[in-house]
Design a protein around this motif. Structure first.
Motif, short mmCIF file in Angstrom:
data_model
loop_
_atom_site.label_atom_id
_atom_site.label_comp_id
_atom_site.label_asym_id
_atom_site.label_seq_id
_atom_site.Cartn_x
_atom_site.Cartn_y
_atom_site.Cartn_z
N GLY A 1 -41.23 -44.68 -27.22
CA GLY A 1 -40.69 -45.81 -26.47
C GLY A 1 -41.63 -47.00 -26.46
N VAL A 2 -41.28 -48.00 -25.66
CA VAL A 2 -42.09 -49.22 -25.56
C VAL A 2 -43.27 -48.97 -24.63
N GLY A 3 -44.43 -49.45 -25.02
CA GLY A 3 -45.61 -49.28 -24.19
C GLY A 3 -46.85 -49.73 -24.92
N LYS A 4 -48.00 -49.45 -24.34
CA LYS A 4 -49.27 -49.83 -24.97
C LYS A 4 -49.71 -48.73 -25.93
N GLY A 5 -50.43 -49.11 -26.95
CA GLY A 5 -50.91 -48.14 -27.93
C GLY A 5 -50.12 -48.23 -29.21
N SER A 6 -50.80 -47.98 -30.33
CA SER A 6 -50.17 -48.15 -31.64
C SER A 6 -49.11 -47.12 -31.95
N GLN A 7 -49.01 -46.04 -31.13
CA GLN A 7 -47.93 -45.07 -31.36
C GLN A 7 -46.61 -45.55 -30.78
N HIS A 8 -46.63 -46.60 -29.95
CA HIS A 8 -45.40 -47.14 -29.37
C HIS A 8 -44.77 -48.14 -30.35
N THR A 9 -44.60 -47.68 -31.57
CA THR A 9 -44.08 -48.52 -32.64
C THR A 9 -43.19 -47.65 -33.52
N THR A 10 -42.79 -48.18 -34.67
CA THR A 10 -42.05 -47.40 -35.66
C THR A 10 -42.91 -47.19 -36.89
N LEU B 1 -43.19 -58.53 -32.33
CA LEU B 1 -41.99 -57.70 -32.16
C LEU B 1 -42.27 -56.49 -31.29
N ASP B 2 -41.33 -56.15 -30.44
CA ASP B 2 -41.39 -54.89 -29.71
C ASP B 2 -39.98 -54.46 -29.32
N GLY B 3 -39.86 -53.24 -28.82
CA GLY B 3 -38.57 -52.75 -28.37
C GLY B 3 -37.47 -52.85 -29.41
N ASP B 4 -36.30 -53.36 -28.97
CA ASP B 4 -35.14 -53.46 -29.85
C ASP B 4 -35.41 -54.36 -31.05
N ALA B 5 -36.20 -55.40 -30.85
CA ALA B 5 -36.52 -56.31 -31.95
C ALA B 5 -37.30 -55.57 -33.03
N MET B 6 -38.20 -54.69 -32.63
CA MET B 6 -38.97 -53.91 -33.59
C MET B 6 -38.07 -52.93 -34.33
N ALA C 1 -51.68 -43.18 -35.72
CA ALA C 1 -50.49 -43.47 -34.91
C ALA C 1 -49.23 -43.02 -35.64
N MET C 2 -49.19 -43.25 -36.94
CA MET C 2 -48.04 -42.81 -37.74
C MET C 2 -47.92 -41.29 -37.72
N ARG C 3 -49.04 -40.61 -37.76
CA ARG C 3 -49.00 -39.15 -37.68
C ARG C 3 -48.46 -38.68 -36.34
N ARG C 4 -48.87 -39.37 -35.26
CA ARG C 4 -48.36 -39.00 -33.94
C ARG C 4 -46.86 -39.24 -33.85
N ILE C 5 -46.40 -40.35 -34.43
CA ILE C 5 -44.97 -40.67 -34.42
C ILE C 5 -44.19 -39.61 -35.17
N LYS C 6 -44.65 -39.28 -36.38
CA LYS C 6 -43.90 -38.30 -37.19
C LYS C 6 -43.91 -36.92 -36.54
N ASN C 7 -45.05 -36.54 -35.94
CA ASN C 7 -45.12 -35.25 -35.27
C ASN C 7 -44.15 -35.18 -34.09
N LYS C 8 -44.06 -36.28 -33.35
CA LYS C 8 -43.14 -36.35 -32.21
C LYS C 8 -41.70 -36.24 -32.69
N LEU C 9 -41.37 -36.92 -33.77
CA LEU C 9 -40.03 -36.85 -34.33
C LEU C 9 -39.69 -35.42 -34.75
N CYS C 10 -40.66 -34.74 -35.34
CA CYS C 10 -40.45 -33.35 -35.76
C CYS C 10 -40.19 -32.45 -34.57
N GLN C 11 -40.98 -32.61 -33.51
CA GLN C 11 -40.81 -31.76 -32.33
C GLN C 11 -39.46 -32.02 -31.66
N GLN C 12 -39.05 -33.27 -31.63
CA GLN C 12 -37.74 -33.59 -31.06
C GLN C 12 -36.61 -32.98 -31.88
N ALA C 13 -36.76 -33.02 -33.20
CA ALA C 13 -35.72 -32.50 -34.09
C ALA C 13 -35.57 -30.99 -33.96
#
Length: 353
Positions: free
Chosen positions: A58-67, A114-119, A208-220
């Protein structure tokens, strides 16, 4: 920060600080960048298009709050701007290679604004394959520059005119979230830029990209059968933290990574035959497909599939839970060994422990 990358980064900084070890420092830097880019390549090769515009934190501070897509663009736009517009004072790779059109990016900026929906919308717009190729082109151009750099160049600083040129180029948004970048870059010398945009910045965003992908995997994986088609228990696999399993679109196991369309031969075969898994197949014992083609190196997995064939998936999961609670190991072959029949006997022996 990843300890291995952190230590290599510290080593690089210490080496480039002295003229006598400067060349060795550049060599370490290039090695670090190669390792980090390998992580990026792995994500590109194994993750589906939908993954690149998700924001699992989601939106927040830190480089993992991105795509993932934004991270790619942001990381290499900054490098392109810093190296070419500021250090070399020549044309950016983005312009020379016509990458703005190829990537279909709606912006030429670093995308800090860019952030949130714009990102998310920005990330959906990007052509990921072309963006990856742009990133690769930027990296290669930077590596060439680094290879030609001299120790004396490190002290070179930047002027008010350099700052005005960056502002005029409009590659950095005037938004408060971005405008500070120009002052930051121009306040450093070349050594300072090597230590951040060209190294540590990479580590920050690749992690940060690794954290994002790991989170996506756990959700899936939520609510999904955790027994892989080959018979491996995904919940007990050493890759489980960063693999979504072969029953989701976030499959990053080793055979999937190196197979056509990211689908391992065992998965493809089971789907073709309409099987829930290899354990439903009469050819299991002598099969040479996918994981089973590696013989003694993966016979532990075949033993697990044979165990399921005799006792069922629930019993395998129960036995694996017992094994992990009483024995420390990473890969199942460490316990089951290299022989299929012996591995099956070992699993059966754990049923009453």
């Amino acid at each position: 920060m990843d300890n291995k990358w952190s230590e290599k980064n510290k080593k690089m900084q210490a080496l480039i600080a002295k003229e006598v070890t400067f060349a060795d420092g550049i060599k370490v830097l290039l090695e670090l960048r190669a390792e980090l880019f390998e992580q990026i390549t792995s994500i590109i090769n194994t993750f589906p298009p939908v993954a690149f515009y998700q924001m699992p934190f989601g939106v927040g501070k830190g480089s993992q709050h991105t795509t993932l897509a934004w991270s790619l663009w942001h990381l290499f736009r900054i490098e392109d701007i810093v190296v070419h517009s500021l250090i070399l004072k020549d044309e950016q790779v983005l312009i020379v290679g016509g990458w703005l059109s190829k990537t279909k990016s709606p912006v030429i900026t670093t995308a800090n604004e860019l952030d949130g929906d714009a990102m998310i919308e920005f990330s959906k717009t990007l052509n990921i394959k072309a963006t990856y190729e742009y990133c690769q082109a930027v990296m290669e151009a930077t590596n060439e520059m680094l290879g030609q750099l001299k120790f004396a160049d490190l002290k070179k600083s930047f002027t008010a005119e350099d700052k005005e040129q960056l502002i005029a180029g409009k590659c950095v948004s005037p938004d408060d979230s971005s405008a500070w970048l120009i002052d930051y870059w121009c306040g450093k010398n070349i050594k300072g830029l090597i230590q951040m945009p060209l190294s540590r910045h990479w580590i920050m965003h690749v992690e940060a990209m690794r954290r994002i992908k790991n989170k996506l995997c756990q959700q899936a994986k939520k609510g999904v059968d955790q027994i892989a088609y080959c018979g491996l228990s995904c919940a007990h696999c050493f890759l489980t933290a960063w693999c979504g399993s072969c029953r989701t679109i976030y499959n990053t196991c080793s055979f999937a990574k190196y197979s056509p369309d990211g689908i391992c031969p065992n998965t493809a075969c089971c789907k073709e035959k309409g099987l829930d898994g290899c354990y439903e197949c009469g050819e299991l014992y002598d099969c040479k497909k996918g994981f089973y083609s590696l013989g003694k190196d993966t016979n532990g997995i075949r033993a697990m599939a044979l165990f399921i064939q005799k006792y069922g998936k629930k019993e395998l999961l129960r036995v694996m839970d017992t094994m992990h609670s009483k024995k420390k190991f990473e890969k199942i072959q460490e316990v089951l060994g290299e022989d299929v029949d012996e591995g099956l006997k070992i699993l059966e022996g754990w049923r009453n422990k």
